[in-house]
Write a protein that holds these residues in place. Structure first.
Motif, PDB file in Angstrom:
ATOM      1  N   UNK A  52       4.343  13.248   2.877  1.00 52.62           N
ATOM      2  CA  UNK A  52       5.099  13.022   4.116  1.00 52.62           C
ATOM      3  C   UNK A  52       5.463  11.532   4.163  1.00 52.62           C
ATOM      4  N   UNK A  53       6.733  11.224   3.937  1.00 55.78           N
ATOM      5  CA  UNK A  53       7.159   9.824   3.912  1.00 55.78           C
ATOM      6  C   UNK A  53       6.919   9.125   5.247  1.00 55.78           C
ATOM      7  N   UNK A  54       7.000   9.887   6.340  1.00 57.01           N
ATOM      8  CA  UNK A  54       6.802   9.286   7.658  1.00 57.01           C
ATOM      9  C   UNK A  54       5.367   8.815   7.857  1.00 57.01           C
ATOM     10  N   UNK A  55       4.441   9.395   7.084  1.00 55.22           N
ATOM     11  CA  UNK A  55       3.049   8.949   7.159  1.00 55.22           C
ATOM     12  C   UNK A  55       2.761   7.885   6.111  1.00 55.22           C
ATOM     13  N   UNK A  56       3.267   8.100   4.890  1.00 55.41           N
ATOM     14  CA  UNK A  56       3.000   7.155   3.797  1.00 55.41           C
ATOM     15  C   UNK A  56       3.673   5.812   4.042  1.00 55.41           C
ATOM     16  N   UNK A  57       4.940   5.856   4.447  1.00 62.48           N
ATOM     17  CA  UNK A  57       5.692   4.621   4.640  1.00 62.48           C
ATOM     18  C   UNK A  57       5.681   4.218   6.108  1.00 62.48           C
ATOM     19  N   UNK A  58       4.527   3.855   6.582  1.00 60.04           N
ATOM     20  CA  UNK A  58       4.372   3.295   7.924  1.00 60.04           C
ATOM     21  C   UNK A  58       3.058   2.521   7.958  1.00 60.04           C
ATOM     22  N   UNK A 115       0.818  -1.207   0.000  1.00 57.45           N
ATOM     23  CA  UNK A 115       0.000   0.000   0.000  1.00 57.45           C
ATOM     24  C   UNK A 115       0.854   1.260   0.000  1.00 57.45           C
ATOM     25  N   UNK A 116       1.907   1.254   0.831  1.00 57.34           N
ATOM     26  CA  UNK A 116       2.768   2.434   0.937  1.00 57.34           C
ATOM     27  C   UNK A 116       3.445   2.796  -0.366  1.00 57.34           C
ATOM     28  N   UNK A 117       4.057   1.796  -1.041  1.00 53.30           N
ATOM     29  CA  UNK A 117       4.774   2.104  -2.281  1.00 53.30           C
ATOM     30  C   UNK A 117       3.801   2.436  -3.414  1.00 53.30           C
ATOM     31  N   UNK A 118       2.594   1.853  -3.374  1.00 48.47           N
ATOM     32  CA  UNK A 118       1.600   2.169  -4.399  1.00 48.47           C
ATOM     33  C   UNK A 118       1.175   3.629  -4.299  1.00 48.47           C
ATOM     34  N   UNK A 119       1.026   4.130  -3.073  1.00 46.48           N
ATOM     35  CA  UNK A 119       0.678   5.541  -2.879  1.00 46.48           C
ATOM     36  C   UNK A 119       1.749   6.472  -3.438  1.00 46.48           C
ATOM     37  N   UNK A 120       2.978   5.982  -3.515  1.00 44.73           N
ATOM     38  CA  UNK A 120       4.079   6.778  -4.083  1.00 44.73           C
ATOM     39  C   UNK A 120       4.207   6.591  -5.591  1.00 44.73           C
TER      40      UNK A 120
END
Length: 382
Positions: free
Chosen positions: A318-324, A237-242
């Motif tokens: 915000x990577x700290x929110x997306x990648x968690x 999910x995290x990498x897809x959002x990016x």
């Protein structure tokens, strides 16, 4: 002056051909072709044969010591150093470290001979290897990054067994990220991914195995590692959002580039850390930054297309929110949510009834800290 002349079979064959050339029975170009040499070389041989006879065809360096010969004292010194510091290094790697650390220049082949003589290296038997067709590299750096985790005794007997997360670019073979951690977890891949993006930007695609961090391998979707609304793992999910495509390899051979990198690291990196006295994960992660630069200078290749495929990170992300880790929850009538065996009471000055039955996103960062997001804003809680 009479005496005996020792000749090889190859040199004896030359006599017959050169005599035919001198007698006019064979042309020089045909004689050169028979001997596998140039016509210029055959002309020189004919002149030497006419001038010196059979002796002119014997190799001039026969019976002489090689100009590249290492004297016995230097050879013993090299063997002592290798035996003390590089006893389990291969000849290629050992020759590199001798030049780098001891300022001793020696070819890998000569060092191999010395190590065999000193019982530090043994010739390897050729064995049948199953051949797989190699997949062609991607054209641009950042088009595809292979990722994998490797459990190993990275510190040998100096520290605990741990995992090394490896990111390697498919187009260039460059090591892009090395991240030591205790175990292969979603949070640790998130940390490695954040570090990668901050340094290089966002790659177009990641290539991984079918580990449960990357792919749902079971029917039930109630695990905390799964984004139940999209059927993706938390990492997926995290990498897809990016905007990163996550590709799962069907076989270990398919991601051969990172598998080969792991084998190389289990040889070279372990020995480099031994020489540097590295014995903890914290020290290893600092050392890895220097190692990556040296490794890429030696092994990286040029991409087919010089245009870099990495995308710039949007300022609004915000990577700290997306990648968690994230989990969607519903607020109860009394403004509470339950997450991870705890109840969180929402603290708000707004009318409470407007938030009842509303969806929020619970974010758990890589340090276990909790944030509750409602319509893009962080909520206070206790």
């Amino acid at each position: 002056m009479k005496g005996q002349i020792t000749m090889s079979i190859k040199e004896a064959e030359r006599i017959l051909i050169i005599e035919k050339i001198i007698n006019g029975e064979k042309k020089q170009k045909h004689g050169a072709k028979d001997l596998g040499i140039s016509t210029r070389q055959i002309r020189r041989m004919v002149k030497r044969y006419k001038r010196e006879g059979v002796k002119g065809l014997i190799h001039k360096s026969r019976g002489k010591l090689s100009n590249n010969r290492i004297d016995e004292i230097k050879e013993r010194k090299i063997l002592e150093i290798v035996n003390e510091k590089y006893y389990d290094f291969g000849p290629t790697f050992a020759s590199e470290k001798l030049l780098e650390n001891e300022q001793i220049k020696i070819s890998k082949e000569k060092l191999r001979q010395i190590m065999i003589k000193g019982n530090l290296w043994f010739s390897k038997q050729e064995k049948a290897v199953k051949v797989y067709q190699m997949r062609e590299r991607r054209a641009r750096e950042g088009e595809l990054v292979q990722i994998d985790g490797s459990y190993h005794l990275w510190f040998e007997d100096r520290g605990e067994k741990c995992c090394l997360i490896v990111f390697i670019d498919d187009a260039t073979g460059k090591l892009k990220e090395l991240y030591f951690c205790r175990t292969e977890t979603t949070n640790n891949y998130f940390e490695a991914m954040k570090s990668y993006i901050k340094k290089y930007g966002i790659p177009l695609a990641l290539y991984s195995d079918k580990h449960s961090i990357f792919k749902i391998n079971r029917k039930e979707l109630n695990s905390k590692e799964i984004d139940e609304t999209k059927g993706l793992t938390q990492f997926g999910r995290g990498v897809k959002e990016l905007g990163i495509e996550l590709i799962n390899a069907k076989t270990p051979q398919a991601k051969g580039r990172v598998e080969r990198a792991n084998r190389t690291l289990q040889d070279r990196l372990i020995k480099e850390m031994r020489l540097a006295g590295i014995s903890t994960i914290e020290e290893a992660n600092k050392f890895a930054k220097v190692f990556i630069i040296k490794h890429n200078e030696k092994f990286a290749v040029m991409p087919k297309v010089m245009d870099n495929a990495h995308k710039k990170l949007d300022d609004n992300i915000d990577l700290d929110i997306t990648l968690c880790k994230q989990k969607k929850k519903e607020i109860s009538k009394n403004l509470t949510i339950q997450y991870g065996c705890k109840i969180y009471q929402i603290q708000t000055k707004k009318p409470g009834y407007t938030m009842r039955k509303q969806k929020v996103i619970v974010i758990e960062n890589n340090f276990g800290e909790i944030e509750i997001i409602y319509k893009g804003d962080k909520l206070n809680y206790k």
